[in-house]
Design a protein around this motif. Structure first.
Motif, PDB file in Angstrom:
ATOM      1  N   ILE A  68       0.869  -1.175   0.000  1.00  0.00           N
ATOM      2  CA  ILE A  68       0.000   0.000   0.000  1.00  0.00           C
ATOM      3  C   ILE A  68       0.907   1.227   0.000  1.00  0.00           C
ATOM      4  CG2 ILE A  68      -1.803   1.258   1.239  1.00  0.00           C
ATOM      5  CD1 ILE A  68      -2.383  -1.554   2.620  1.00  0.00           C
ATOM      6  N   VAL A  69       0.764   2.067  -1.012  1.00  0.00           N
ATOM      7  CA  VAL A  69       1.610   3.250  -1.163  1.00  0.00           C
ATOM      8  C   VAL A  69       0.765   4.491  -0.923  1.00  0.00           C
ATOM      9  CG1 VAL A  69       3.185   4.490  -2.674  1.00  0.00           C
ATOM     10  CG2 VAL A  69       2.965   2.010  -2.906  1.00  0.00           C
ATOM     11  N   ASP A  70       1.083   5.227   0.131  1.00  0.00           N
ATOM     12  CA  ASP A  70       0.387   6.476   0.421  1.00  0.00           C
ATOM     13  C   ASP A  70       1.358   7.615   0.128  1.00  0.00           C
ATOM     14  OD1 ASP A  70      -0.802   8.753   1.525  1.00  0.00           O
ATOM     15  OD2 ASP A  70      -1.789   7.599   3.105  1.00  0.00           O
ATOM     16  N   HIS A  71       1.220   8.182  -1.052  1.00  0.00           N
ATOM     17  CA  HIS A  71       2.150   9.223  -1.484  1.00  0.00           C
ATOM     18  C   HIS A  71       2.029  10.485  -0.627  1.00  0.00           C
ATOM     19  CE1 HIS A  71       3.448   6.902  -4.916  1.00  0.00           C
ATOM     20  NE2 HIS A  71       2.184   6.675  -5.205  1.00  0.00           N
ATOM     21  N   ASP A  72       0.807  10.830  -0.216  1.00  0.00           N
ATOM     22  CA  ASP A  72       0.600  12.038   0.582  1.00  0.00           C
ATOM     23  C   ASP A  72       1.243  11.917   1.960  1.00  0.00           C
ATOM     24  OD1 ASP A  72      -0.802  13.248  -1.490  1.00  0.00           O
ATOM     25  OD2 ASP A  72      -2.740  12.511  -0.764  1.00  0.00           O
ATOM     26  N   ALA A  73       1.101  10.752   2.587  1.00  0.00           N
ATOM     27  CA  ALA A  73       1.677  10.537   3.915  1.00  0.00           C
ATOM     28  C   ALA A  73       3.147  10.129   3.851  1.00  0.00           C
ATOM     29  CB  ALA A  73       0.887   9.464   4.665  1.00  0.00           C
ATOM     30  N   GLY A  74       3.617   9.735   2.660  1.00  0.00           N
ATOM     31  CA  GLY A  74       5.004   9.310   2.507  1.00  0.00           C
ATOM     32  C   GLY A  74       5.262   7.951   3.139  1.00  0.00           C
ATOM     33  N   THR A  75       4.289   7.038   3.011  1.00  0.00           N
ATOM     34  CA  THR A  75       4.438   5.719   3.611  1.00  0.00           C
ATOM     35  C   THR A  75       4.247   4.607   2.590  1.00  0.00           C
ATOM     36  OG1 THR A  75       2.095   5.586   4.249  1.00  0.00           O
ATOM     37  CG2 THR A  75       3.643   6.493   5.879  1.00  0.00           C
ATOM     38  N   LEU A  76       4.909   3.518   2.874  1.00  0.00           N
ATOM     39  CA  LEU A  76       4.793   2.293   2.095  1.00  0.00           C
ATOM     40  C   LEU A  76       4.507   1.192   3.122  1.00  0.00           C
ATOM     41  CD1 LEU A  76       6.923   1.177  -0.761  1.00  0.00           C
ATOM     42  CD2 LEU A  76       7.017  -0.244   1.251  1.00  0.00           C
ATOM     43  N   THR A  77       3.388   0.486   2.970  1.00  0.00           N
ATOM     44  CA  THR A  77       2.957  -0.487   3.973  1.00  0.00           C
ATOM     45  C   THR A  77       2.813  -1.872   3.368  1.00  0.00           C
ATOM     46  OG1 THR A  77       1.770   1.222   5.195  1.00  0.00           O
ATOM     47  CG2 THR A  77       1.141  -1.060   5.647  1.00  0.00           C
ATOM     48  N   VAL A  78       3.360  -2.862   4.076  1.00  0.00           N
ATOM     49  CA  VAL A  78       3.127  -4.271   3.771  1.00  0.00           C
ATOM     50  C   VAL A  78       2.022  -4.713   4.719  1.00  0.00           C
ATOM     51  CG1 VAL A  78       4.069  -6.590   3.870  1.00  0.00           C
ATOM     52  CG2 VAL A  78       5.501  -4.710   3.101  1.00  0.00           C
ATOM     53  N   ASP A  79       0.921  -5.154   4.164  1.00  0.00           N
ATOM     54  CA  ASP A  79      -0.196  -5.629   4.973  1.00  0.00           C
ATOM     55  C   ASP A  79      -0.437  -7.080   4.607  1.00  0.00           C
ATOM     56  OD1 ASP A  79      -2.373  -5.772   6.630  1.00  0.00           O
ATOM     57  OD2 ASP A  79      -3.717  -4.669   5.290  1.00  0.00           O
ATOM     58  N   ALA A  80       0.121  -7.987   5.409  1.00  0.00           N
ATOM     59  CA  ALA A  80       0.031  -9.424   5.142  1.00  0.00           C
ATOM     60  C   ALA A  80      -0.713 -10.104   6.284  1.00  0.00           C
ATOM     61  CB  ALA A  80       1.432 -10.007   4.990  1.00  0.00           C
ATOM     62  N   ASP A  81      -0.966 -11.378   6.120  1.00  0.00           N
ATOM     63  CA  ASP A  81      -1.695 -12.126   7.147  1.00  0.00           C
ATOM     64  C   ASP A  81      -1.056 -12.007   8.520  1.00  0.00           C
ATOM     65  OD1 ASP A  81      -3.597 -12.975   5.348  1.00  0.00           O
ATOM     66  OD2 ASP A  81      -2.578 -14.864   4.920  1.00  0.00           O
ATOM     67  N   ARG A  82       0.261 -12.132   8.572  1.00  0.00           N
ATOM     68  CA  ARG A  82       0.939 -12.181   9.868  1.00  0.00           C
ATOM     69  C   ARG A  82       1.806 -10.968  10.170  1.00  0.00           C
ATOM     70  NH1 ARG A  82       3.375 -18.029   9.309  1.00  0.00           N
ATOM     71  NH2 ARG A  82       4.998 -16.989  10.469  1.00  0.00           N
ATOM     72  N   VAL A  83       1.789  -9.962   9.317  1.00  0.00           N
ATOM     73  CA  VAL A  83       2.638  -8.793   9.563  1.00  0.00           C
ATOM     74  C   VAL A  83       2.011  -7.536   8.948  1.00  0.00           C
ATOM     75  CG1 VAL A  83       4.077  -9.057   7.506  1.00  0.00           C
ATOM     76  CG2 VAL A  83       5.018  -7.947   9.505  1.00  0.00           C
ATOM     77  N   ASN A  84       2.180  -6.439   9.650  1.00  0.00           N
ATOM     78  CA  ASN A  84       1.802  -5.133   9.127  1.00  0.00           C
ATOM     79  C   ASN A  84       2.989  -4.227   9.421  1.00  0.00           C
ATOM     80  OD1 ASN A  84       0.768  -2.296   9.390  1.00  0.00           O
ATOM     81  ND2 ASN A  84      -1.053  -3.303   8.585  1.00  0.00           N
ATOM     82  N   THR A  86       5.103  -0.575   8.222  1.00  0.00           N
ATOM     83  CA  THR A  86       5.063   0.677   7.476  1.00  0.00           C
ATOM     84  C   THR A  86       6.449   1.312   7.457  1.00  0.00           C
ATOM     85  OG1 THR A  86       2.756   1.074   8.046  1.00  0.00           O
ATOM     86  CG2 THR A  86       4.043   2.978   7.339  1.00  0.00           C
ATOM     87  N   PHE A  87       6.918   1.627   6.249  1.00  0.00           N
ATOM     88  CA  PHE A  87       8.166   2.353   6.033  1.00  0.00           C
ATOM     89  C   PHE A  87       7.802   3.784   5.760  1.00  0.00           C
ATOM     90  CE2 PHE A  87      11.257   4.221   3.145  1.00  0.00           C
ATOM     91  CZ  PHE A  87      12.464   3.913   3.744  1.00  0.00           C
ATOM     92  N   ARG A  88       8.392   4.700   6.481  1.00  0.00           N
ATOM     93  CA  ARG A  88       8.135   6.127   6.270  1.00  0.00           C
ATOM     94  C   ARG A  88       9.301   6.762   5.513  1.00  0.00           C
ATOM     95  NH1 ARG A  88       3.714   6.658   8.962  1.00  0.00           N
ATOM     96  NH2 ARG A  88       3.379   5.644  10.941  1.00  0.00           N
ATOM     97  N   ARG A  89       8.954   7.390   4.412  1.00  0.00           N
ATOM     98  CA  ARG A  89       9.956   8.065   3.583  1.00  0.00           C
ATOM     99  C   ARG A  89      10.601   9.183   4.408  1.00  0.00           C
ATOM    100  NH1 ARG A  89       6.956   9.653  -1.175  1.00  0.00           N
ATOM    101  NH2 ARG A  89       6.114  11.251   0.183  1.00  0.00           N
ATOM    102  N   PRO A  90      11.924   9.245   4.469  1.00  0.00           N
ATOM    103  CA  PRO A  90      12.598  10.264   5.288  1.00  0.00           C
ATOM    104  C   PRO A  90      12.166  11.696   4.966  1.00  0.00           C
ATOM    105  CG  PRO A  90      14.171   8.646   4.558  1.00  0.00           C
ATOM    106  CD  PRO A  90      12.881   8.341   3.845  1.00  0.00           C
ATOM    107  N   SER A  91      11.848  11.976   3.727  1.00  0.00           N
ATOM    108  CA  SER A  91      11.482  13.347   3.351  1.00  0.00           C
ATOM    109  C   SER A  91       9.997  13.631   3.562  1.00  0.00           C
ATOM    110  CB  SER A  91      11.847  13.594   1.898  1.00  0.00           C
ATOM    111  OG  SER A  91      11.081  12.749   1.052  1.00  0.00           O
ATOM    112  N   GLY A  92       9.214  12.658   4.010  1.00  0.00           N
ATOM    113  CA  GLY A  92       7.789  12.954   4.147  1.00  0.00           C
ATOM    114  C   GLY A  92       7.090  11.916   4.882  1.00  0.00           C
TER     115      GLY A  92
END
Length: 92
Positions: A68-84, A86-92
């Motif tokens: 899941i890529v949220d460009h406005d929040a600057g996050t990239l999220t892996v949402d799987a059965d056993r793990v959630n 979120t990587f936050r882009r350093p610039s945003g």
């Protein structure tokens, strides 16, 4: 709209991650996407391995199906059965 991109949609995923990584150095090949932000990095392989890291923090997940890529929040999220995760882009 925040796109949820399946790993099987590789070309779309490349486009989304190029946009996500615009402040960094993006390298995309047929089997991996790597974004280097200097102090942080994220890499996704076509086989489903996601690696992310920054000082004092590393994360690896081997069964990524969708991102899941949220460009406005600057996050990239892996949402799987056993793990959630979120990587936050350093610039945003």
């Amino acid at each position: 709209m925040t796109p949820r991109v399946q790993l099987t949609e590789w070309e779309t995923l490349i486009d989304e991650l190029r946009r996500f990584g615009r402040a960094g150095d993006v390298t995309a090949t047929d089997d991996r996407i790597h974004i280097d932000f200097g102090s942080a990095r994220v890499e996704l392989s076509r086989d489903g391995t996601l690696q992310a890291g920054m000082p004092l923090h590393d994360f690896t997940h081997d069964d990524t199906v969708a991102v899941i890529v949220d460009h406005d929040a600057g996050t990239l999220t892996v949402d799987a059965d056993r793990v959630n995760y979120t990587f936050r882009r350093p610039s945003g």
